[in-house]
Design a protein around this motif. Structure first.
Motif: not given
Lengths: 382, 258
Positions: B36, B147-148, B150-151, B154-155, B157-158, B160
């Motif tokens: 990613a 991971l959250e 980084l995810a 990439l998306a 979004r904020r 969590v």
């Protein structure tokens, strides 16, 4: 009142309680009941009679809980565990849907199919379940996950034989005697060498299971002993919510200086809302994984004590401990009535025991009631 | 995919490496991460380096030397997004205990030739030197949260990563409160969630690894602990752990100094 004439009742020993656990398990239920863990009597999966906290009790005070030995073999000789049945019917994390491919359709998480049997539900907790029924099932939007768990539920209630240090169900008219909402209700009778249990039925399903147990007929002395236990528990309850119209009192006092005083102590940690058997608020979170192809939405317990809870465009509406505690207590005792037709408090006292700094809502109400026209502190929302 | 993968850099300042190792600890997801993002600079994991501008910089560690104080300015210039990871980077770390003492005394005890040592009198978080786009708490950070972050990045979004108390996680996990049921002092009610309430699950009080929660009420917790019998010196130490320099903990500890 339980109609002892139309519904069967009987007397069993601890062996009979064990037989009931076994019968429920054979029928496919997962039995959840009291058991010892982490120096407390918690509710967890029960396999045999030996899992129950025989001969143990709890001593509860403001911000204090200690496990203690009893000098008898009572199975239900404690007041109330740290967390109740809420986490089983309304779990801390509830998956709502997943989507395996970013271009695909979300797949709703299926409702639970496992049937639960709760063993040892107290009167206040039954009232709390009835209140959550109203919240999750009583409106236009029914929660399918709660509905599924609730539909399969078998309830074995227990009439309290001891009042915990923080119990105040009598003043909330929600105990200590179980009135409705159960399949079976036990009263533990400890006046003889070995405990015996008066078992009364509240449903046909309850009667079906009672029929399978080793038992003897209930006599008038058993019924009288059971009534005496409820009376003794009622009489020994030390704590009480002050009498009066709490809904009107709190509605009229949004700027009372007591809110500043309680905010000085309140940690806004959210423990009270987590242990409250009626608090139901949740946060929805959407998550995507690192590949961006897998998505999920889940619902988690939230609390009116977090800033995120009231976060809207521009910031958190409730930016102080004062406004958050006020929101909690006012919802619980006042606006809950407008919303759901009853108080949101059942008098279990868990929020008093498990508040790390021992804030006692009955004391907060008493302080406001004692001086309801106190000079206003601050006329703002924060 | 035609979209170019974002270029990721991992930087180390004064720290134990534990937080950046959390990235390598994401064993099952590591290939997905590498797919990613382009891991362009990560000395702990690879010798290859890519010069230039990075889309995302993960910064571990605190600023304790004049050299690092200059280097972080360069990292900031070369980073579109700068994310600090761990208590050292977000609060100065355990080494911020030096802020309460004379660092020259420390170097004299530790090093044979303290005159070779060039160090600052303080250990400070990255955000005291450059602007930071996101702070991920923890000592160490939680790899799921990394991971959250980084995810989410990439998306677009904020992430969590709730800022509420550890108690909320502790209750969700079904732990019995160690402070109420066992009288064990616990920083959970004032500490930022993220670890999943590990310590109370093993009958220990929270050590405050994730630093202050949003709006902590430290004085009230101190008052309660004092009522339970904790003396002033112990109280001061209680607040001085991995996040001793974080303002709410620092100020509360100071109240109990003689």
């Amino acid at each position: 009142m339980i109609n002892a004439l139309s519904m069967p009742c009987a007397v069993v020993t601890a062996v009979g309680v064990g037989a009931l656990i076994a019968a429920l398990r054979r029928d496919g239920y997962r039995v959840i009941g009291p058991t010892l863990r982490d120096q407390a009597i918690v509710v967890d999966t029960i396999r045999t009679l030996d899992d129950l906290p025989r001969g143990w009790t709890d001593h509860q005070e403001v911000a204090g809980y200690r496990l203690q030995r009893r000098d008898d073999a009572a199975l239900f000789g404690y007041a109330l565990g740290p967390q109740g049945w809420k986490r089983l019917l309304h779990p801390p994390v509830q998956p709502l849907w997943q989507m395996a491919d970013a271009a695909g359709e979300p797949a709703a998480s299926p409702p639970e199919t496992e049937r639960l049997a709760f063993l040892g539900v107290r009167a206040c907790e039954l009232r709390a379940i009835a209140i959550q029924d109203r919240v999750f099932l009583g409106g236009a939007a029914r929660d399918p996950h709660y509905a599924a768990r609730r539909a399969g539920l078998f309830v074995i209630a227990v009439n309290c034989g001891t009042a915990g240090g923080n119990c105040f169900c009598v003043s909330m008219a929600s105990g200590p005697r179980v009135e409705s909402g159960f399949d079976l209700v036990l009263t533990e009778l400890l006046d003889e060498a070995t405990p015996r249990y008066l078992v009364e039925c509240g449903s046909d399903n309850g009667a079906k299971f009672l029929a399978t147990l080793p038992k003897r007929a209930a006599e008038e002395t058993d019924l009288a002993a059971a009534r005496a236990i409820s009376e003794a528990t009622r009489a020994s309850m030390r704590r009480a919510m002050p009498a009066g119209d709490h809904a009107a009192l709190l509605r009229a006092n949004p700027t009372h200086p007591r809110w500043d005083e309680v905010a000085r102590r309140c940690l806004t940690c959210g423990n009270c809302t987590a242990v409250c058997p009626t608090c139901f608020c949740t946060a929805i979170s959407d998550q995507s994984d690192i590949t961006g192809r897998n998505m999920a939405r889940e619902r988690r317990w939230d609390s009116c004590f977090t800033s995120e809870f009231s976060f809207i465009h521009g910031g958190s509406v409730r930016s102080s401990g004062r406004s958050r505690y006020r929101q909690w207590l006012t919802h619980k005792l006042s606006t809950w009535v407008d919303q759901f037709g009853s108080s949101g408090c059942v008098g279990c006292g868990r929020c008093i025991t498990w508040c790390p700094v021992g804030i006692d809502l009955t004391e907060e109400v008493r302080a406001i009631a004692a001086n309801p026209t106190a000079e206003e502190s601050r006329d703002d929302n924060a | 995919m035609t979209r170019q993968r974002p270029r990721l850099a991992v930087w180390k300042f004064a720290s134990c490496d534990g937080c950046q190792l959390s990235l390598l600890d994401c064993e099952d997801e590591l290939l997905a991460v590498a797919g990613a993002v382009e891991i362009a600079y990560f000395p702990e994991a690879t010798r290859g380096t890519v010069r230039g501008i990075y889309d995302v910089s993960l910064v571990e560690g605190s600023i304790t030397t004049p050299h690092d104080a200059a280097r972080i300015l360069d990292v900031r210039r070369r980073s579109r997004q700068l994310i600090t990871i761990g208590a050292c980077a977000t609060a100065g770390g355990i080494q911020a205990l030096r802020n309460l003492a004379d660092v020259r005394e420390y170097t004299a005890i530790v090093y044979a030739r303290p005159d070779y040592i060039q160090t600052l009198a303080t250990s400070t978080p990255i955000a005291e030197h450059v602007s930071v786009d996101f702070e991920l708490r923890g000592c160490p950070i939680n790899k799921r949260q990394l991971l959250e972050v980084l995810a989410a990045l990439l998306a677009h979004r904020r992430p969590v990563t709730p800022a509420h108390s550890v108690c909320m996680e502790c209750k969700a996990r079904g732990n019995v409160c160690v402070m109420v049921a066992q009288g064990t002092p616990c920083l959970g009610p004032v500490t930022h969630a993220g670890c999943g309430a590990i310590c109370p699950a093993y009958a220990r009080g929270c050590y405050g690894c994730f630093g202050p929660m949003e709006m902590p009420n430290a004085p009230s917790l101190s008052e309660h602990l004092a009522a339970l019998g904790m003396d002033r010196a112990t109280l001061a130490r209680f607040w001085r752990g991995f996040n001793a320099h974080a303002a709410p903990f620092r100020e509360e500890a100071h109240c109990h100094d003689d």
